[in-house]
Each structure stands twice: as C-alpha cells, then as structure tokens.
Motif scaffolding. Sequence first.
Motif, PDB file in Angstrom:
ATOM      1  N   VAL A  27      66.221 -51.446 -47.373  1.00 14.06           N
ATOM      2  CA  VAL A  27      65.443 -50.759 -46.449  1.00 14.06           C
ATOM      3  C   VAL A  27      65.795 -51.528 -45.153  1.00 14.06           C
ATOM      4  O   VAL A  27      65.850 -50.699 -44.021  1.00 14.06           O
ATOM      5  N   ALA A  28      65.493 -52.692 -44.840  1.00 17.05           N
ATOM      6  CA  ALA A  28      65.626 -53.333 -43.451  1.00 17.05           C
ATOM      7  C   ALA A  28      67.097 -53.222 -43.005  1.00 17.05           C
ATOM      8  O   ALA A  28      67.291 -52.988 -41.834  1.00 17.05           O
ATOM      9  N   SER A  29      68.218 -53.162 -43.902  1.00 17.30           N
ATOM     10  CA  SER A  29      69.522 -52.992 -43.236  1.00 17.30           C
ATOM     11  C   SER A  29      69.771 -51.376 -43.053  1.00 17.30           C
ATOM     12  O   SER A  29      70.646 -51.302 -42.375  1.00 17.30           O
ATOM     13  N   ALA A  30      69.197 -50.543 -43.475  1.00 18.08           N
ATOM     14  CA  ALA A  30      69.493 -49.187 -43.111  1.00 18.08           C
ATOM     15  C   ALA A  30      68.703 -48.779 -42.012  1.00 18.08           C
ATOM     16  O   ALA A  30      69.087 -48.022 -41.135  1.00 18.08           O
ATOM     17  N   ALA A  31      67.694 -49.418 -41.443  1.00 15.15           N
ATOM     18  CA  ALA A  31      67.030 -49.141 -40.152  1.00 15.15           C
ATOM     19  C   ALA A  31      67.970 -49.138 -39.018  1.00 15.15           C
ATOM     20  O   ALA A  31      67.787 -48.289 -38.346  1.00 15.15           O
ATOM     21  N   PRO A  32      68.722 -50.229 -38.652  1.00 10.90           N
ATOM     22  CA  PRO A  32      69.515 -50.111 -37.556  1.00 10.90           C
ATOM     23  C   PRO A  32      70.579 -48.953 -37.511  1.00 10.90           C
ATOM     24  O   PRO A  32      70.736 -48.183 -36.585  1.00 10.90           O
ATOM     25  N   ALA A  33      70.904 -48.281 -38.645  1.00  6.53           N
ATOM     26  CA  ALA A  33      71.643 -47.183 -38.939  1.00  6.53           C
ATOM     27  C   ALA A  33      71.130 -45.873 -38.110  1.00  6.53           C
ATOM     28  O   ALA A  33      71.550 -45.173 -37.472  1.00  6.53           O
ATOM     29  N   MET A  34      69.786 -45.813 -38.576  1.00  3.53           N
ATOM     30  CA  MET A  34      69.063 -44.953 -38.111  1.00  3.53           C
ATOM     31  C   MET A  34      68.693 -45.013 -36.683  1.00  3.53           C
ATOM     32  O   MET A  34      68.606 -43.888 -36.138  1.00  3.53           O
ATOM     33  N   ALA A  35      68.585 -46.142 -36.139  1.00  2.00           N
ATOM     34  CA  ALA A  35      68.029 -46.209 -34.746  1.00  2.00           C
ATOM     35  C   ALA A  35      69.132 -45.563 -33.817  1.00  2.00           C
ATOM     36  O   ALA A  35      68.907 -45.286 -32.749  1.00  2.00           O
ATOM     37  N   ALA A  36      70.606 -45.720 -34.219  1.00  2.00           N
ATOM     38  CA  ALA A  36      71.675 -45.274 -33.648  1.00  2.00           C
ATOM     39  C   ALA A  36      71.700 -43.596 -33.689  1.00  2.00           C
ATOM     40  O   ALA A  36      72.661 -43.216 -32.795  1.00  2.00           O
ATOM     41  N   THR A  37      70.970 -42.789 -34.189  1.00  5.67           N
ATOM     42  CA  THR A  37      71.111 -41.480 -34.323  1.00  5.67           C
ATOM     43  C   THR A  37      70.293 -40.856 -32.922  1.00  5.67           C
ATOM     44  O   THR A  37      69.308 -41.416 -32.481  1.00  5.67           O
ATOM     45  N   PRO A  38      71.163 -40.165 -32.231  1.00  3.30           N
ATOM     46  CA  PRO A  38      70.582 -39.884 -30.812  1.00  3.30           C
ATOM     47  C   PRO A  38      69.579 -38.706 -31.170  1.00  3.30           C
ATOM     48  O   PRO A  38      69.500 -38.027 -31.849  1.00  3.30           O
ATOM     49  N   ILE A  39      68.617 -38.890 -30.090  1.00  9.69           N
ATOM     50  CA  ILE A  39      67.529 -37.942 -29.880  1.00  9.69           C
ATOM     51  C   ILE A  39      68.132 -36.571 -29.262  1.00  9.69           C
ATOM     52  O   ILE A  39      67.639 -35.407 -29.804  1.00  9.69           O
ATOM     53  N   VAL A  40      68.829 -36.508 -28.642  1.00  9.66           N
ATOM     54  CA  VAL A  40      69.559 -35.463 -27.946  1.00  9.66           C
ATOM     55  C   VAL A  40      70.870 -35.215 -28.697  1.00  9.66           C
ATOM     56  O   VAL A  40      71.732 -36.152 -28.727  1.00  9.66           O
ATOM     57  N   THR A  41      71.157 -33.916 -29.115  1.00 13.69           N
ATOM     58  CA  THR A  41      72.396 -33.536 -29.918  1.00 13.69           C
ATOM     59  C   THR A  41      73.043 -32.779 -29.100  1.00 13.69           C
ATOM     60  O   THR A  41      72.634 -31.753 -28.503  1.00 13.69           O
ATOM     61  N   ILE A  42      74.335 -32.463 -29.208  1.00 12.73           N
ATOM     62  CA  ILE A  42      75.128 -31.579 -28.522  1.00 12.73           C
ATOM     63  C   ILE A  42      76.159 -30.919 -29.463  1.00 12.73           C
ATOM     64  O   ILE A  42      76.551 -31.610 -30.485  1.00 12.73           O
ATOM     65  N   GLY A  43      76.255 -29.593 -29.360  1.00 14.30           N
ATOM     66  CA  GLY A  43      77.165 -28.847 -30.327  1.00 14.30           C
ATOM     67  C   GLY A  43      77.661 -27.564 -29.707  1.00 14.30           C
ATOM     68  O   GLY A  43      77.133 -27.314 -28.510  1.00 14.30           O
ATOM     69  N   VAL A  44      78.499 -26.916 -30.278  1.00 19.42           N
ATOM     70  CA  VAL A  44      79.077 -25.803 -29.628  1.00 19.42           C
ATOM     71  C   VAL A  44      78.590 -24.386 -30.233  1.00 19.42           C
ATOM     72  O   VAL A  44      78.571 -24.366 -31.389  1.00 19.42           O
ATOM     73  N   GLY A  45      78.068 -23.605 -29.557  1.00 16.17           N
ATOM     74  CA  GLY A  45      77.552 -22.378 -29.925  1.00 16.17           C
ATOM     75  C   GLY A  45      78.401 -21.120 -29.890  1.00 16.17           C
ATOM     76  O   GLY A  45      78.537 -20.221 -30.665  1.00 16.17           O
ATOM     77  N   LEU A  46      79.146 -21.234 -28.761  1.00 19.04           N
ATOM     78  CA  LEU A  46      80.313 -20.302 -28.840  1.00 19.04           C
ATOM     79  C   LEU A  46      81.567 -21.023 -28.225  1.00 19.04           C
ATOM     80  O   LEU A  46      81.519 -21.800 -27.124  1.00 19.04           O
ATOM     81  N   ASP A 127      74.392 -38.608 -21.256  1.00 17.55           N
ATOM     82  CA  ASP A 127      73.550 -39.472 -21.166  1.00 17.55           C
ATOM     83  C   ASP A 127      71.983 -38.683 -21.358  1.00 17.55           C
ATOM     84  O   ASP A 127      72.088 -37.605 -20.760  1.00 17.55           O
ATOM     85  N   TYR A 128      71.103 -39.372 -21.710  1.00 19.71           N
ATOM     86  CA  TYR A 128      69.703 -38.930 -21.650  1.00 19.71           C
ATOM     87  C   TYR A 128      68.573 -40.119 -21.431  1.00 19.71           C
ATOM     88  O   TYR A 128      68.993 -41.246 -21.901  1.00 19.71           O
ATOM     89  N   THR A 129      67.580 -39.639 -21.133  1.00 14.39           N
ATOM     90  CA  THR A 129      66.417 -40.684 -21.065  1.00 14.39           C
ATOM     91  C   THR A 129      65.717 -40.717 -22.355  1.00 14.39           C
ATOM     92  O   THR A 129      65.181 -39.496 -22.617  1.00 14.39           O
ATOM     93  N   ASP A 130      65.443 -41.643 -22.678  1.00 13.63           N
ATOM     94  CA  ASP A 130      64.457 -41.711 -24.162  1.00 13.63           C
ATOM     95  C   ASP A 130      63.047 -42.004 -23.563  1.00 13.63           C
ATOM     96  O   ASP A 130      62.769 -41.979 -22.390  1.00 13.63           O
ATOM     97  N   SER A 131      62.005 -41.851 -24.744  1.00 13.65           N
ATOM     98  CA  SER A 131      60.661 -41.878 -24.310  1.00 13.65           C
ATOM     99  C   SER A 131      60.269 -43.214 -23.625  1.00 13.65           C
ATOM    100  O   SER A 131      59.192 -43.104 -23.067  1.00 13.65           O
ATOM    101  N   ASN A 132      60.987 -43.965 -23.641  1.00  9.05           N
ATOM    102  CA  ASN A 132      60.676 -45.405 -22.958  1.00  9.05           C
ATOM    103  C   ASN A 132      61.242 -45.577 -21.526  1.00  9.05           C
ATOM    104  O   ASN A 132      61.194 -46.332 -21.106  1.00  9.05           O
ATOM    105  N   GLY A 133      61.982 -44.362 -21.228  1.00  9.40           N
ATOM    106  CA  GLY A 133      62.625 -44.305 -19.825  1.00  9.40           C
ATOM    107  C   GLY A 133      63.899 -44.970 -19.773  1.00  9.40           C
ATOM    108  O   GLY A 133      64.372 -45.256 -18.561  1.00  9.40           O
ATOM    109  N   GLN A 134      64.622 -45.447 -20.906  1.00  8.01           N
ATOM    110  CA  GLN A 134      65.778 -46.070 -20.875  1.00  8.01           C
ATOM    111  C   GLN A 134      66.786 -45.055 -21.022  1.00  8.01           C
ATOM    112  O   GLN A 134      66.720 -44.029 -21.749  1.00  8.01           O
TER     113      GLN A 134
END
Length: 165
Positions: A27-46, A127-134
């Motif tokens: 579980v501890a080693s899986a946490a860093p991989a989840m932290a790298a998932t972006p809060i903002v995602t981009i996809g193609v609609g059309l 780029d995007y700003t996260d909830s911590n302003g980073q």
Amino acid sequence: MQDSLKNGVSRRTVVAGAAWTVPAIVVASAAPAMAATPIVTIGVGLACKHPGNPKHYHFNLTVKNNGGTTTTVTITSIVLIPTSGQNVTFSTLPAPFDVAAHSSVCVVVDSDLTANSANGTLKVGYDYTDSNGQTQHFDAAIDVSSIPPCQQIGVPDYPHPNYSC
C-alpha cells in the motif's frame, strides 16, 4: 514450546506478524503512483480535418476538473504527431481559463497550416493550479486515429472564429 514460554513469542507469532507487514508495504509503495494522477485531465471531444488548401486540423478539447476547487488551466503546447509526415503545430493557443470544481470546459483549437492530413497522436501540455496553489504540469497523449473531414460532421470551414463546442 519451551522457547515460546521463555521468550514470550513463538515462531508462529513472528511469521504471522511478518505476513501482516507485507500488505502495508504494498500500500505504501502504491501511494506515489496515485499522487501522480492529474486532477485536471484533457481529452478530445471532437476531431476533424479541414482538407484541401489550406489544410488544418480541428479539435474540441474537453478539459475536466476532477478536484474540489476551481482551477486555472493554461495550455502550454499542442502538437499532432501523425502516422506519416511531419509534426503539426498549433501556435495559436487558448488564453488561460478557469474550470469549476467537478466540471468540464470545451476549448476549440485549430492547427497551423499543414501539408499533412494523417491520423496520429495529439500531445497537449498543460498547467493548472492545485488546491494548495501549486502549479502542476502534465502532458496528455491522446490517440486520434480516426479524424474525418470536418464537413462530414458539421464543423464550418476554416477559419471559423465564432465556432464553439
């Protein structure tokens, strides 16, 4: 038996305790991989291409904020890497924009003039700003292996300054 009474711990207890520590390590080693998932995602609609002279690619990008606060998104680069020919650039990028918490925004982008009209992979840096302003930076690689002519799906001819998603 006498060893367990003297020391207070048997070999079975030690082995059972070791088995419980393995999941904690996983579980501890899986946490860093989840932290790298972006809060903002981009996809193609059309996706479509304006064939002929000039040739341009057209994409409606869906920018989704999965976080709990509004964020500002800045698209820093867009390039189409076609299956044949040279990379296609997008030098006119949208101005930074806000995306409310748990919502999506559609952004229209058109490529620069190109001799290419192949399908491929769209790479979008943002780029995007996260909830911590980073500021967080991510690069999305989006498969666009099927790009029909824009006329077939009702997108007006290029240029189309009043077109929106």
